[in-house]
Design a protein around this motif. Structure first.
Motif, mmCIF file in Angstrom:
data_model
loop_
_atom_site.group_PDB
_atom_site.id
_atom_site.type_symbol
_atom_site.label_atom_id
_atom_site.label_comp_id
_atom_site.label_asym_id
_atom_site.label_seq_id
_atom_site.Cartn_x
_atom_site.Cartn_y
_atom_site.Cartn_z
ATOM 1 N N VAL A 136 7.221 -4.674 -29.188
ATOM 2 C CA VAL A 136 8.345 -4.772 -28.171
ATOM 3 C C VAL A 136 9.739 -4.555 -28.842
ATOM 4 N N GLU A 137 10.281 -3.497 -28.265
ATOM 5 C CA GLU A 137 11.395 -2.871 -28.918
ATOM 6 C C GLU A 137 12.508 -4.071 -28.815
ATOM 7 N N GLN A 143 14.335 3.410 -22.841
ATOM 8 C CA GLN A 143 12.752 2.726 -23.249
ATOM 9 C C GLN A 143 12.901 1.095 -23.225
ATOM 10 N N TYR A 144 13.919 0.512 -23.682
ATOM 11 C CA TYR A 144 14.329 -0.844 -23.547
ATOM 12 C C TYR A 144 13.977 -1.450 -22.100
ATOM 13 N N GLN A 203 10.491 -1.393 -20.894
ATOM 14 C CA GLN A 203 9.775 -2.477 -21.469
ATOM 15 C C GLN A 203 10.248 -3.481 -20.734
ATOM 16 N N GLN A 232 8.406 -3.918 -17.735
ATOM 17 C CA GLN A 232 6.868 -4.106 -18.015
ATOM 18 C C GLN A 232 6.767 -5.663 -18.296
ATOM 19 N N GLY A 253 9.088 -11.417 -24.969
ATOM 20 C CA GLY A 253 8.544 -10.647 -25.813
ATOM 21 C C GLY A 253 8.551 -11.232 -27.506
ATOM 22 N N VAL A 284 2.070 -3.401 -24.337
ATOM 23 C CA VAL A 284 2.944 -2.771 -25.067
ATOM 24 C C VAL A 284 2.015 -1.903 -26.174
ATOM 25 N N GLU A 315 0.509 1.243 -24.260
ATOM 26 C CA GLU A 315 1.445 2.341 -24.159
ATOM 27 C C GLU A 315 1.585 3.119 -25.333
#
Lengths: 344, 344
Positions: B128-129, B158-159, B162, B165, B293, B333, B336
């Motif tokens: 998780v970013e 990208q954040y 997520q 998601q 997250g 995650v 992916e």
């Protein structure tokens, strides 16, 4: 201000843009020339404008129709539309401004096309990084000027600094505020709050000679904590549209709640209060949103502008011209540049 | 879902954070253990909690007090507070979660401190970013989950991907939505609209297997066009606070307008409708905002949470744990990442 020696102000109006075009534009222009010492150009399809204009009672020499056969529609891609529709009311009107045939251009048509046309046809004042769309946002106290309300979605701190500068000059001259309070829209009141953009912008604004009052949290925007609200155009546009959305939804829900339940209120009893409420949160009396930082004035009137809003947008152009706001902005921007150079 | 074989869920509650602490926390917890098969830890100053708890009627073995002498106040710098106040209710509660002594932590205290504590004490799920703060936003249809509502002010596409998601998994499992509609907050409905961040995020979301419904303009947020609203934390926080500000101001103005003028309405007649209206736009029944997250669940309850809101935040933790949302996020995650690797 003594305006007697100034030459008559000439305003070009896009007669074809907006939900109530050309009717509202013709009526607004006719009323404006009756009340003000100005000259108006109605730009658009003559066969549509002429019959409407003939019904109006006004000093005939003060309104001219400038033919333009095409119309830029709301859904069109702005850049393509401006490039291809050379004979649209918007392109013709802005060319008049560029060529010195008119001093200002007002349109209630596509915002995107107006912004593109403003930049490519009218052009920026030298030294202005990004012209800014300044929209009046209703508050409990009156309204705040939102800069930027949607022209520049990706911004640098220097842009926000100039938005504040241009917004202040406009507020002082056109809105008649002595020392306009400049606030930065941010997610916290404290100086150290925010994202990279707002933190760096805060530092620039704090050092400026503007009347910077610090961060304004979104929850406090409706209370009118600042006269000029600075933010990037993505935030500004979101604020503007959410404002509208929440107001509409809440009024709808309120009506529902007030007309059901134990205390049933007659719908008629609600008409007046709701009309007053709508009026209080209505930007029509304020005029349009100037696109500030261009070589000549371009004003975006709301798409749903009626006669009154058009009238006020025209009046706003007159005040703008009388105070020569463009020259003031050019001077302010130039002064900063000179300072920067001196500091190097 | 059959929960009979699962071990009892243990929830740590910050008894000291929030406007109505510790009273609302003690009452909310007492009601929760009466209704649910859970174990509660009330973390905070025992001398303040004990007398309140003794007044309540509940199964005594289901609530324990965990002493913590310090309190992190709202104005404190989050990082400093978390680092220095080792014996604060927030730090002690989050350490319990980290050490496996509790499954979830709920606090109505400082959002900033909770976010810092969540990241530094509880820690992120691998892959998780950026964990995301997911706040329910009331709409005409119910509510939408706003991800991110303020945890990450500077974001990459990208954040946001997520956030969508994690928000979807949460909405499906905890909010019981079959195929949560994911919308991207943007300044236009069309795909090509927006700033760099939203344009790139749109492309990522469009290609995903999520139920992406496209851009949602701010003016349409109150209509509930999406179940999960994706944006960066600066935008999200602005939306959240402006929502609150405009609602409050407008209700105030409405009351003023309705109690003056030709049709004078008695204030009493307004009490019920306004209470119903407030209720409709009230997030208390929904619970708190999960910080999604992290390796374990951390929930931010609103600072003004009363007993009912705390009760619902606790129920929300139970549902979250029963569906093992953390494991689902970790798996999603990871999937992916594996895909990315395979594609290299």
């Amino acid at each position: 201000m003594d305006t007697t020696e100034q030459k008559q102000i000439r305003i070009a109006l896009d007669a074809m843009g907006g939900d109530y075009a050309p009717d509202a534009m013709v009526k607004g222009a006719a009323q404006a020339v009756k009340d003000m010492d100005i000259h108006m150009f109605l730009v658009g399809q003559e066969d549509k404008i002429r019959p409407l204009l003939e019904k109006e009672n006004y000093p005939k020499e003060k309104i001219e129709i400038v033919p333009a056969s095409e119309i830029i529609e709301m859904g069109e891609h702005p850049t393509t539309a401006i490039r291809q529709k050379k004979d649209s009311s918007m392109v013709v009107g802005m060319k008049m401004v560029k060529d010195g045939k008119a001093d200002a251009f007002v349109s209630a048509g596509s915002t995107g096309a107006l912004l593109v046309g403003g930049l490519t046809i009218v052009g920026r004042i030298r030294g202005v990084e990004r012209p800014v769309l300044a929209t009046p946002l209703p508050t409990l106290e009156g309204f705040s000027l939102l800069v930027d309300s949607g022209a520049n979605v990706d911004c640098k701190p220097q842009y926000l600094y100039q938005f504040a500068q241009m917004g202040s000059i406009y507020a002082k001259n056109v809105l008649d505020l002595e020392k306009p309070r400049v606030g930065l829209i941010n997610i916290g009141a404290e100086k150290e709050k925010g994202n990279m953009l707002t933190k760096e912008s805060y530092a620039l604004l704090e050092e400026s000679s503007m009347n910077f009052v610090g961060n304004v949290e979104a929850r406090n925007i409706p209370y009118g904590e600042a006269d000029v609200l600075v933010c990037d155009g993505f935030i500004g546009n979101t604020v503007l549209k959410l404002y509208e959305g929440v107001s509409k939804t809440l009024m709808k829900a309120m009506k529902e709640e007030l007309t059901k339940g134990l205390y049933v209120l007659p719908t008629l009893a609600l008409a007046k209060p709701f009309s007053r409420l709508k009026h209080r949160f209505d930007a029509d009396e304020i005029g349009g949103a100037p696109f500030i930082g261009l070589k000549q004035l371009v004003v975006k009137a709301h798409g749903s502008s009626k006669e009154k809003a058009i009238y006020h947008a025209i009046r706003q152009c007159k005040t703008f011209m009388e105070h020569d706001v463009t020259a003031q902005i050019a001077a302010a921007v130039q002064a900063e540049k000179t300072e920067e150079k001196a500091a190097e």
